[in-house]
Design an enzyme around this catalytic site. Structure first.
Site: not given
Lengths: 289, 263, 227
Positions: A31, A240, A243, A265, A271
């Site tokens: 970080g 979605c 899909c 997606c 997808c």
């Protein structure tokens, strides 16, 4: 076909070594923003110069590279970066998440969980999460050094005061291993939970700002929040339309001038994989699958 | 603040702040030289003098904004100058407070009034939005700002309101020691009076110890228990506020007092 | 309660050629609890100077001023602040306050400074203001705009809010009408009765006769001037 005029992966070996050192330091201090001598790349700032340099420093001839932009493999930015490395490094490329050893991304984390041995490289525009409240770099560095992160919550406070909820929906700040506050790049906050405990190495490159930072595998990453306004990874309240996935991040696509729209997606590989396996959404074309 | 609380019992009747021979130079020029004093809990010490007398330099050294060259500052028995920066900064946002002359220096102008007041709470770990907001609202009321303006930014406030907001932002963590640099400077006389009254009440109710720098002897008379008169970086005279103003001993203080229209 | 020995005072005027003016020497005075002593002498003889020295407002050049065990002539500012808060009250002729503060709060302040809760302090303040005939409509206003007599009464109310064991009074009945003068005289008598040691300047001869047990002529403390 490799263009013989370029060194492997465009950057010279000394530069790649310099970047690798910065990356190793970043991995050692999860970080923490490590300064590095960002190079001019053959693309404008804001188009992924930081991510490209990190990718260049990580690639080996045996790697398979995937590049996504907003989750998609077929957008201009993704296509041109993929071509860039095909030409300068000659590495294999793929659109399959599972088949890639290095994935460079802008604004998304793939839906399919990554595994050990994979590297996810993020393109970062502004690495300093405190920047918008404290413009002085000298002061933000001191705040990181001394763990003075009250200001970060001031930003969230302002959100709740103004919008009734934490309205930050992307680049949502996180705390890494209880120490550094980090900007996860402009990924949607829906993706934040995937940052934590990820098996793959996560590397972040900011070219214009000359910073890299990193999350080693299985880092603990917590999204900042208030007790009474807890962090919520949100997405469009739909499945979605292609899909049928109910738990993936969706893009809204306007389909005509009459207000027609569909949700698909954002992760094109995810997808496509679902559709190949026979999953169908509301608007999936007949005869597919 | 456990590190400090542990020594609390020993300091019940000791000075809160004890300064010994504090010296700050700017190259060969003297900022302040060999300044010593004790400040006791609940006491208001006024530092008066003309511009360039070293009073702001002294305040800066005390608050840790400037590095002193020599001397010692003990706060509740802890050597401030030997403290690490994190410890000192923790002190500055918990037990200490600093009120700037210009509220713009002490406020975040792009953050709402509530966010400004809440920042110190969040900095010490407050993570409940409702509680932070309530505390901010309470403090706005205490400094006589309509809590209905909690989401307004300081830019929308008058100078006097900004100054009161700065005070609220500083006092929300119930500090023990407050440094003030000309807190009423630049305000209209009527606005000044209101602020003075507010400060007096807060000092009394919260038992604050205050070091206040001012060139306004009237402000000093109304707020300070004791005065320290400075000239050319040195302390010329100290004593009870009304005694220093009514029976000044040093030539400079006599001149200073006699040059002011009736205070 | 108040014991003064061999007290002297001089002013050095640095900005007027360093002139040194001796204004008092060998002053002595004792005020026992429950006793009221008047300081007398012609104008300029040093009555106010002596009062101010007792209160710690003027620095003594030499000698001792003992009040309840503290020598004001040598005490630190912190000790004098405490003495003024707990032991020694002062009713001056002039009211000096923050302009905006309501009268009731000004009168209650000595009690608030002692940590008395606001309710009790304000109740006491209101009782005194009522006793001194300050109209209730004025209690929430700042006394800065009041008449001289009203300001004087606010000042007296403030001086009597806390039962100080020692009190200094500077012309407490000046500019008062007969009714209010009577209220003030009774307040002073009550303070005596509870054992306060009082020293004061009273140009009001009748008041002096009624209140004071002894008179001290401060002219006696004036230094002999070289001709």
């Amino acid at each position: 076909m490799t263009d013989a005029a370029y060194n492997f992966a465009y950057l010279d070996e000394a530069t790649k070594r310099m970047i690798r050192r910065a990356l190793l330091k970043g991995l050692a201090i999860p970080g923490y923003q490590v300064p590095f001598a960002s190079r001019e790349m053959p693309m404008p700032y804001g188009w992924g110069t930081g991510g490209v340099q990190v990718t260049a420093a990580c690639l080996t001839p045996g790697d398979t590279l995937k590049v996504i932009d907003q989750g998609a493999d077929d957008t201009t930015n993704a296509v041109s970066i993929r071509k860039f490395f095909e030409r300068t490094a000659g590495v294999a490329t793929t659109e399959r998440t599972a088949g890639a050893s290095v994935i460079q991304t802008r604004h998304r984390i793939p839906e399919k969980p990554l595994t050990e041995g994979q590297i996810l490289v993020y393109q970062v525009p502004i690495p300093e999460p405190l920047r918008f409240l404290e413009p002085r770099e000298s002061e933000t560095r001191r705040m990181h050094a001394l763990e003075e992160y009250g200001l970060m919550h001031v930003k969230l406070y302002e959100d709740v005061a103004r919008h009734g909820a934490i309205a930050t929906s992307y680049a949502y700040p996180v705390r890494v291993e209880g120490r550094y506050v980090m900007d996860p790049s402009p990924i949607p906050k829906f993706d934040n939970p995937k940052l934590s405990g990820m098996a793959a190495i996560q590397l972040f490159g900011a070219g214009r700002e000359q910073r890299v930072y990193a999350l080693p595998p299985y880092s603990r990453v917590v999204s900042l929040d208030f007790e009474d306004h807890p962090f919520e990874p949100t997405k469009a309240d739909h499945d979605c339309d292609l899909c049928g996935a109910s738990a993936s991040y969706l893009d809204e696509v306007i389909t005509d001038d009459a207000g027609g729209r569909m949700f698909v997606c954002s992760d094109t590989d995810y997808c496509a994989g679902r559709r190949a396996a026979g999953q169908r959404g509301r608007l999936a074309p007949e005869g597919e699958a | 603040m456990t590190a400090f609380d542990r020594t609390l019992t020993a300091s019940a009747d000791a000075p809160l702040l004890s300064v010994q021979d504090l010296t700050k130079r700017y190259g060969r020029r003297i900022g302040c030289e060999r300044v010593s004093f004790d400040l006791w809990p609940g006491e208001v010490l006024g530092i008066v003098g003309e511009s360039g007398s070293g009073k702001s330099t002294l305040l800066g050294c005390l608050a840790g904004h400037l590095a002193a060259d020599e001397g010692q500052i003990l706060y509740r028995g802890h050597d401030i100058l030997a403290m690490s920066e994190p410890e000192r900064r923790l002190l500055s946002r918990t037990e200490w407070a600093f009120v700037h002359q210009n509220p713009r220096d002490g406020l975040r102008m792009g953050v709402s009034a509530g966010g400004n007041v809440g920042e110190r709470l969040m900095a010490i770990g407050a993570r409940n939005y409702g509680a932070i907001r309530n505390a901010a609202s309470d403090w706005l009321t205490k400094v006589e700002i309509d809590p209905g303006r909690i989401d307004d930014r300081p830019r929308a406030f008058s100078g006097g309101m900004q100054q009161r907001l700065q005070i609220a932002r500083n006092l929300v963590t119930a500090p023990r020691l407050v440094f003030m640099d000309e807190p009423t400077g630049g305000l209209d006389v009527s606005v000044q009076a209101r602020l003075l009254d507010l400060l007096r009440g807060l000092v009394r109710d919260m038992g604050l110890s205050v070091v206040i720098v001012t060139h306004d002897l009237a402000v000093a008379r109304l707020l300070a228990d004791r005065l320290m008169v400075m000239k050319d970086g040195r302390v010329i005279e100290t004593g009870l506020t009304d005694q220093v103003l009514d029976d000044p001993q040093a030539a400079y203080t006599q001149l200073l007092v006699s040059s002011v229209l009736q205070v | 309660m108040i014991e003064i020995e061999n007290l002297s005072k001089r002013f050095t005027l640095h900005n007027q050629g360093g002139a040194v003016i001796e204004v008092m020497t060998g002053a002595r005075l004792t005020v026992r609890p429950g006793e009221c002593v008047a300081l007398t002498g012609r104008s300029g003889a040093g009555k106010s100077t002596l009062m101010r020295m007792i209160y710690g407002n003027y620095l003594a050049a030499g000698g001792a001023i003992r009040i309840g065990g503290l020598d004001v002539a040598r005490a630190t500012p912190r000790e004098i602040i405490r003495l003024r808060r707990e032991t020694l009250g002062y009713v001056s002729q002039f009211l000096r306050v923050v302009p905006r503060v309501p009268t009731r709060t000004i009168v209650a302040e000595p009690l608030l400074a002692l940590g008395v809760d606001a309710g009790t302090a304000h109740a006491r303040a209101e009782a005194l203001l009522a006793m001194l005939n300050i109209p209730e409509a004025l209690w929430t206003l700042s006394p800065t705009t009041f008449s001289g007599g009203e300001q004087q009464r606010v000042n007296i109310a403030r001086g009597f809010a806390h039962p100080y064991p020692a009190l200094l009074l500077d012309e407490p009945t000046a500019s008062l009408d007969p009714a209010n003068r009577e209220v003030v005289l009774r307040l002073i008598e009550e303070a005596k009765a509870r054992g306060a040691a009082i020293a004061g300047i009273f140009h009001d001869e009748a008041a002096r006769q009624r209140l004071c047990d002894r008179e001290i002529d401060v002219t006696a403390f004036a230094p002999a001037r070289a001709a």
